[in-house]
Design an enzyme around this catalytic site. Structure first.
Site, PDB file in Angstrom:
ATOM      1  N   GLY A  84       0.789  -1.222   0.000  1.00 42.85           N
ATOM      2  CA  GLY A  84       0.000   0.000   0.000  1.00 42.85           C
ATOM      3  C   GLY A  84       0.818   1.266   0.000  1.00 42.85           C
ATOM      4  O   GLY A  84       0.259   2.362   0.068  1.00 42.85           O
ATOM      5  N   MET A  87       6.532   3.499  -4.080  1.00 43.27           N
ATOM      6  CA  MET A  87       7.984   3.478  -4.135  1.00 43.27           C
ATOM      7  C   MET A  87       8.447   4.129  -5.430  1.00 43.27           C
ATOM      8  O   MET A  87       7.901   3.844  -6.494  1.00 43.27           O
ATOM      9  CB  MET A  87       8.510   2.041  -4.072  1.00 43.27           C
ATOM     10  CG  MET A  87      10.030   1.951  -4.121  1.00 43.27           C
ATOM     11  SD  MET A  87      10.650   0.255  -3.908  1.00 43.27           S
ATOM     12  CE  MET A  87      10.239  -0.427  -5.529  1.00 43.27           C
ATOM     13  N   TYR A 123      26.814  -3.132   3.703  1.00 49.46           N
ATOM     14  CA  TYR A 123      27.563  -2.070   3.034  1.00 49.46           C
ATOM     15  C   TYR A 123      28.382  -1.241   4.021  1.00 49.46           C
ATOM     16  O   TYR A 123      29.308  -0.542   3.620  1.00 49.46           O
ATOM     17  CB  TYR A 123      26.621  -1.125   2.276  1.00 49.46           C
ATOM     18  CG  TYR A 123      25.809  -1.763   1.183  1.00 49.46           C
ATOM     19  CD1 TYR A 123      26.017  -3.079   0.767  1.00 49.46           C
ATOM     20  CD2 TYR A 123      24.801  -1.046   0.551  1.00 49.46           C
ATOM     21  CE1 TYR A 123      25.249  -3.663  -0.224  1.00 49.46           C
ATOM     22  CE2 TYR A 123      24.032  -1.613  -0.459  1.00 49.46           C
ATOM     23  CZ  TYR A 123      24.256  -2.923  -0.823  1.00 49.46           C
ATOM     24  OH  TYR A 123      23.485  -3.486  -1.807  1.00 49.46           O
ATOM     25  N   HIS A 184      18.896 -10.125   2.670  1.00 49.93           N
ATOM     26  CA  HIS A 184      19.896  -9.898   1.631  1.00 49.93           C
ATOM     27  C   HIS A 184      20.132 -11.126   0.749  1.00 49.93           C
ATOM     28  O   HIS A 184      20.416 -11.003  -0.440  1.00 49.93           O
ATOM     29  CB  HIS A 184      21.214  -9.457   2.268  1.00 49.93           C
ATOM     30  CG  HIS A 184      22.015  -8.545   1.410  1.00 49.93           C
ATOM     31  ND1 HIS A 184      22.747  -7.496   1.909  1.00 49.93           N
ATOM     32  CD2 HIS A 184      22.209  -8.499   0.067  1.00 49.93           C
ATOM     33  CE1 HIS A 184      23.362  -6.862   0.923  1.00 49.93           C
ATOM     34  NE2 HIS A 184      23.052  -7.458  -0.212  1.00 49.93           N
TER      35      HIS A 184
END
Length: 345
Positions: A84, A87, A123, A184
């Site tokens: 919902g 993006m 990262y 990931h």
């Protein structure tokens, strides 16, 4: 035959979960690119009337399930997720960015209209991402609700203690909430880690959840074990590794596909940008090879997150909406597929 069996198995097992993943979408309506496709009398239909065909009992028949396939809104430059939430369909990948370079790159991206930032615990730059976002908010560049931040937890130690790992991500970023969190890679404890993310969604600290580096076989095994259909699956996708069998499989489950390494990645970008087919198409449109590749992804329904620390390249990577590729040009790029990954993931 195995792919067909896997495809049917996922549809039969996953659709009962679809309603759970759509509650938020129902509250917000379907603006922003949700295409509702009525179910038909095929394996795409899940019927649950609870009565025999000749039963005339008073219980009402259950409504047929529907397939919800997300469609890109090129005017808004967004896609509506099955959770919902909207993006952005192009953003900034931050895999190799650290320290001040990371902070400056993220702020440059936000200043140039980028509204999707992708990072991960692995990262080692979540703190810098959080700092850049907070500074951009303080400087009036953006509002928190206008941007979409993604992070991920890694297999091994992080998925062994997922609750703590998720909380650590949130603490390092310190931006109130995370828009999207992904696992990931597959891991022996990935189901429990995913369920931990579901709990954080219920508590409002994560808005959407998904997976990274999951393919047909992995999805077929994983999806029946969880309650929430992933909002996003993020995989390596570029003209030399196109995943033409995987992308529609994921999209037909109502899941948005996102591509990392859209420009080829580690040591391969130069070769891809210099490909004669792509260069010729770029020349015909008066754009760069990078812009052609990103546009090709978008027209295939793949969200792109190219990485860069160069402000000019970051801006150029957002300028992909003033032209479109013809069917013939798309076909020429599709013919470049080598089915060869550039990373081990």
């Amino acid at each position: 035959m195995r792919k067909i069996f896997s495809f049917i198995l996922v549809f039969l097992l996953v659709f009962p979960m679809t309603a759970c993943g759509q509650n938020k979408a129902e509250e917000n309506g379907t603006a922003g690119g949700i295409e509702t496709i009525p179910a038909t009398d095929t394996t795409e239909t899940v019927r649950g009337t609870g009565t025999a065909p000749d039963d005339t009992g008073s219980e009402p028949a259950a409504e047929e399930e529907t397939i919800i396939r997300a469609e890109f809104d090129f005017e808004r430059r967004t896609v509506m997720l099955n959770s919902g939430y909207e993006m952005p369909i192009n953003g900034l990948g931050t895999y190799s960015l650290h320290g001040d370079e990371c902070i400056n790159s993220v702020k440059s991206a936000l200043s140039n209209g980028v509204r999707l930032i992708d990072t991960a615990s692995a990262y080692g730059n979540e703190e810098e991402i959080g700092q850049a976002v907070r500074e951009a908010i303080d400087e009036g560049i953006i509002k928190r609700e206008d941007i979409f931040v993604t992070t991920k937890i890694y297999p091994g130690g992080e998925m062994e203690n997922p609750v703590q790992s998720i909380q650590d991500c949130l603490d390092r970023m310190d931006i109130g909430y995370v828009d999207l969190m992904l696992l990931h890679h597959p891991d022996p404890n990935d189901v429990e880690a995913y369920k931990a993310m579901e709990q954080f969604v219920e508590e409002g600290e994560i808005r959407s959840i998904g997976l990274s580096n999951w393919y047909v076989e992995e999805l077929t095994e994983f999806l029946p074990q969880v309650d929430t259909v992933p909002a996003v699956v993020q995989n390596e996708i570029h003209p030399y590794f196109q995943e033409n069998d995987v992308i529609p499989f994921i999209q037909d489950l109502g899941i948005v596909v996102q591509g990392w390494y859209p420009l080829g990645g580690r040591g391969h970008t130069g070769e891809l940008l210099g490909d004669s087919v792509i260069s010729e198409i770029a020349g015909a449109h008066g754009v760069s090879s990078a812009q052609v590749i990103l546009r090709w992804n978008l027209q295939k329904g793949v969200v792109v997150i190219p990485g860069s620390s160069n402000p000019d390249h970051i801006r150029e990577n957002t300028e992909v909406y003033h032209f479109s590729l013809t069917e013939e040009e798309m076909a020429r790029i599709n013919a470049l597929d080598r089915s060869k990954k550039h990373d081990w993931y």
